[in-house]
Design an enzyme around this catalytic site. Structure first.
Site, short mmCIF file in Angstrom:
data_model
loop_
_atom_site.label_atom_id
_atom_site.label_comp_id
_atom_site.label_asym_id
_atom_site.label_seq_id
_atom_site.Cartn_x
_atom_site.Cartn_y
_atom_site.Cartn_z
N ASN A 1 -10.81 2.24 3.26
CA ASN A 1 -10.43 2.11 1.85
C ASN A 1 -11.41 1.27 1.04
OD1 ASN A 1 -8.51 2.32 -0.44
ND2 ASN A 1 -8.35 0.11 -0.11
N TRP B 1 1.77 1.85 -3.42
CA TRP B 1 0.65 2.49 -4.16
C TRP B 1 0.69 4.00 -3.94
CZ3 TRP B 1 -2.62 1.46 -7.93
CH2 TRP B 1 -2.97 0.15 -8.21
N TRP C 1 -10.02 7.91 -7.46
CA TRP C 1 -11.25 8.19 -8.22
C TRP C 1 -11.14 7.75 -9.66
CZ3 TRP C 1 -16.11 8.94 -7.00
CH2 TRP C 1 -16.40 9.26 -5.67
N GLU D 1 0.84 -1.22 0.00
CA GLU D 1 0.00 0.00 0.00
C GLU D 1 0.87 1.26 0.00
OE1 GLU D 1 -3.26 -0.19 -0.59
OE2 GLU D 1 -2.75 -2.31 -0.65
N TRP E 1 -22.21 11.62 -18.81
CA TRP E 1 -22.45 11.66 -17.35
C TRP E 1 -23.84 12.21 -17.04
CZ3 TRP E 1 -18.93 8.79 -15.26
CH2 TRP E 1 -17.60 8.84 -15.66
N TRP F 1 -16.85 11.45 -12.16
CA TRP F 1 -15.94 11.17 -11.04
C TRP F 1 -15.38 12.44 -10.41
CZ3 TRP F 1 -10.86 12.81 -11.73
CH2 TRP F 1 -10.49 13.14 -13.04
C1 LIG Z 1 -11.80 6.96 -4.27
C2 LIG Z 1 -10.59 6.96 -3.36
C3 LIG Z 1 -10.13 8.15 -2.81
C4 LIG Z 1 -9.00 8.16 -1.97
N1 LIG Z 1 -8.56 9.36 -1.45
C5 LIG Z 1 -7.46 9.37 -0.66
C6 LIG Z 1 -6.97 10.60 -0.12
O1 LIG Z 1 -7.48 11.69 -0.40
N2 LIG Z 1 -5.89 10.55 0.71
C7 LIG Z 1 -5.25 9.36 1.01
O2 LIG Z 1 -4.28 9.38 1.77
N3 LIG Z 1 -5.68 8.21 0.49
C8 LIG Z 1 -6.76 8.16 -0.32
N4 LIG Z 1 -7.20 6.96 -0.82
C9 LIG Z 1 -6.42 5.74 -0.56
C10 LIG Z 1 -6.83 4.93 0.69
O3 LIG Z 1 -8.21 4.73 0.71
C11 LIG Z 1 -6.41 5.61 1.99
O4 LIG Z 1 -5.05 5.96 1.93
C12 LIG Z 1 -6.59 4.66 3.18
O5 LIG Z 1 -7.94 4.28 3.30
C13 LIG Z 1 -6.14 5.34 4.45
O6 LIG Z 1 -6.35 4.52 5.55
P1 LIG Z 1 -5.13 3.96 6.40
O7 LIG Z 1 -4.21 5.05 6.75
O8 LIG Z 1 -5.70 3.15 7.49
O9 LIG Z 1 -4.41 3.03 5.33
P2 LIG Z 1 -3.48 1.77 5.47
O10 LIG Z 1 -4.19 0.64 4.83
O11 LIG Z 1 -2.96 1.58 6.83
O12 LIG Z 1 -2.26 2.13 4.49
C14 LIG Z 1 -1.12 2.89 4.93
C15 LIG Z 1 -0.94 4.10 4.07
O13 LIG Z 1 -0.68 3.74 2.72
C16 LIG Z 1 -1.24 4.71 1.85
N5 LIG Z 1 -2.26 4.05 1.02
C17 LIG Z 1 -3.02 2.99 1.35
N6 LIG Z 1 -3.82 2.66 0.32
C18 LIG Z 1 -3.56 3.53 -0.67
C19 LIG Z 1 -4.05 3.71 -1.99
N7 LIG Z 1 -4.98 2.90 -2.51
N8 LIG Z 1 -3.58 4.72 -2.71
C20 LIG Z 1 -2.63 5.55 -2.23
N9 LIG Z 1 -2.13 5.44 -0.99
C21 LIG Z 1 -2.57 4.44 -0.22
C22 LIG Z 1 -1.89 5.78 2.73
O14 LIG Z 1 -0.96 6.82 2.90
C23 LIG Z 1 -2.14 5.02 4.02
O15 LIG Z 1 -2.22 5.86 5.15
C24 LIG Z 1 -8.34 6.93 -1.68
C25 LIG Z 1 -8.81 5.74 -2.23
C26 LIG Z 1 -9.92 5.75 -3.06
C27 LIG Z 1 -10.41 4.43 -3.62
#
Ligand SMILES: Cc1cc2nc3c(=O)[nH]c(=O)nc-3n(C[C@H](O)[C@H](O)[C@H](O)COP(=O)(O)OP(=O)(O)OC[C@H]3O[C@@H](n4cnc5c(N)ncnc54)[C@H](O)[C@@H]3O)c2cc1C
Length: 490
Positions: free
Chosen positions: A369, A305, A410, A302, A334, A387
């Site tokens: 997420n 990512w 998105w 992650e 849309w 979107w």
């Molecule tokens: C539509 C959509 C919008 C999102 N908007 C944001 C946003 O504005 N800001 C944001 O930080 N994340 C965003 N995410 C990614 C992800 O959902 C969040 O980072 C995650 O839910 C944060 O929870 P956590 O810190 O417990 O993540 P954990 O699962 O603990 O992951 C650790 C860290 O990894 C990074 N990470 C994890 N998943 C992703 C991912 N898919 N993409 C990029 N980084 C990731 C984040 O920095 C996160 O804090 C988005 C995902 C989607 C599908």
């Protein structure tokens, strides 16, 4: 070895890097300058034009307050300035650097287009004073844009990006840097408490409770006061997560479980660094990015990512200009239904998992997420709403609102992005609900009116007075979305 510093007086310009430990710019300024101060410049009109909402701004400014206190204990001043827009920053910094007789400016690099333009303009403005500006890689593990395919292009697909990242950087330690050491009291006295600048804004040492239209104090408009702001809170969360890391892979998709780190608000404002996260996970995983512990390697995945989306912003800056990655998707017809969009925002679609997820967002400023993917798919496919409207709503609500991750998420969900979900794979919200919230625990937490329903009924409730009927038929709307996307190829 000589202890001689390169500069007599240096200034650190803080942005989304609000921590004293492992802050590259701060570390380099501390090493390079005899006397050192920090500055933060709020730009509320630009923030608003970027769609930043109360929650993310409140988290940012409250974390800044914590940082100011931490620096004060080390006798390092942190000045606060406010100008409406980014384009006023170069002139303001120029005046400040002149008045404070600063010899070098240090900052951590930021990557979206407007931030890059601002930073280049600052460099040019300070060049006229012969003051060097040093931007460091800090928000990401490696400089965005630095990984390329064999043909020299930026990666568009995650898996090859990840493979190349591990092949080229997998042996690096990414060890966090130490905090600056405390300076003597006399150090602080070298920096004036207050300076009048030529612009209408003056240099202030205490961070105000309101900035532009944003209220940041308890009782202000920010609704995220339940998130403890600042570096110590972020570090504590990271430490607590260590015990849960081995179970991350098994738990990460279930929103009723506290299975993910919830570090995103802290990573976003920089209260925690990505290197600190990586260090913890690599230690847990015997130094390996893949294999061994499922939890640690899945969490590292992650974090890659996160890196990938930051690279996309640099390699393909058109995403910063409101453009889809796939240009043909501009032709998707849309829906303009304001009623549907409002029902989605308010969590009143009649589809419980979507509504509970939106309630989580609206009440806490954060969403799990798995649910971000579910609600984004529902908006862009089942309701066929652009979107960009969902992206903007998330920016306004999320306490972790980050342009790169949000735009990437998105565009992934809407099938308009790079390495996106194929357009014909539309999430069925009811199946997602049964699979990832089987007993309905999460739904009950956020939709109290459904608490009395059984685990069988809660995913798709019978007609109730207290809960709306579904605003769309997911089977028919799925078909409509697939046709709309398929027609783009004709
Ligand atoms: C539509 C959509 C919008 C999102 N908007 C944001 C946003 O504005 N800001 C944001 O930080 N994340 C965003 N995410 C990614 C992800 O959902 C969040 O980072 C995650 O839910 C944060 O929870 P956590 O810190 O417990 O993540 P954990 O699962 O603990 O992951 C650790 C860290 O990894 C990074 N990470 C994890 N998943 C992703 C991912 N898919 N993409 C990029 N980084 C990731 C984040 O920095 C996160 O804090 C988005 C995902 C989607 C599908």
């Amino acid at each position: 070895m000589s202890d001689q510093k390169a500069y007599k007086r240096g200034l650190v310009w803080l942005r989304n890097d609000l921590r004293v430990h492992d802050n590259t710019a701060l570390y380099r300024a501390d090493r390079g300058c005899e006397a050192l101060a920090a500055v933060y410049i709020a730009c509320p009109e630009t923030w608003a034009s970027h769609g930043d909402g109360d929650n993310v701004v409140a988290m940012r400014l409250r974390s800044l307050q914590v940082m100011q206190d931490a620096l004060a204990k080390k006798h390092i001043s942190l000045y606060f300035l406010e100008v409406p827009t980014f384009d006023r920053v170069p002139e303001l910094l120029k005046q400040l650097v002149e008045k404070l007789e600063v010899e070098a400016l240090f900052a951590n690099a930021e990557y979206p287009v407007n931030e890059l333009e601002r930073d280049q303009a600052v460099r040019a403005a300070l060049r006229t004073l012969r003051v060097p500006v040093e931007y460091s890689t800090d928000r990401t593990l490696i400089p965005p844009g630095s990984l390329a395919t064999n043909s020299g292009d930026g990666f568009k697909v995650f898996t090859p990006f990840k493979r190349a990242f591990i092949a080229r950087h997998g042996d690096e330690s990414f060890a966090p840097l130490p905090a600056p050491s405390a300076r003597p009291q006399a150090h602080r006295d070298q920096w004036p408490e207050w300076i009048a600048l030529a612009s209408e804004n003056n240099l202030v040492r205490s961070i105000p409770k309101t900035v532009g239209d944003y209220g940041v104090a308890p009782g202000g408009r920010g609704r995220v006061l339940q998130w403890h702001a600042g570096e110590p809170a972020g570090r504590k969360l990271l430490q607590d997560f260590e015990a849960r890391l081995p179970d991350y892979e098994a738990c990460r998709d279930f929103p009723a479980i506290n299975g993910t780190s919830r570090l995103s608000p802290y990573l976003n404002c920089g209260a925690v660094s990505v290197r600190q996260c990586v260090q913890l996970a690599l230690e847990e995983n015997g130094g390996r990015w893949v294999g061994r512990g499922e939890g640690a390697s899945s969490w590292l995945n992650e974090l890659i990512w996160r890196e990938f989306y930051q690279h996309l912003v640099v390699n393909y800056p058109k995403v910063c200009r409101n453009k889809p990655f796939k240009p043909e998707t501009e032709r998707v017809p849309w829906s303009r239904s304001e009623k549907d969009f409002k029902a989605w925002c308010d969590g009143e679609t009649g589809v419980p998992i979507v509504d509970a997820a939106m309630a989580q967002l609206n009440q806490t400023g954060w969403m799990h997420n798995r649910l971000r993917m579910v609600v984004a798919s529902f908006l862009t496919k089942n309701l066929l709403i652009d979107w960009r409207r969902g992206e903007r709503y998330f920016m306004q609500q999320l306490v972790d609102a980050d342009f790169a991750a949000n735009n990437g998420g998105w565009q992934w969900a809407a099938s308009t992005g790079t390495d996106a979900a194929p357009y014909f794979r539309v999430f069925n919200p009811y199946s997602q609900s049964k699979r990832f919230d089987a007993e309905g625990k999460f739904i009950r937490r956020f939709l109290p009116q459904l608490r009395g329903l059984s685990a069988k009924d809660i995913h798709c409730p019978p007609p109730l007075e207290s809960y709306p009927l579904p605003i769309c038929n997911v089977t028919e709307s799925r078909k409509r979305a697939i046709e709309a996307f398929a027609n783009l190829k004709l």
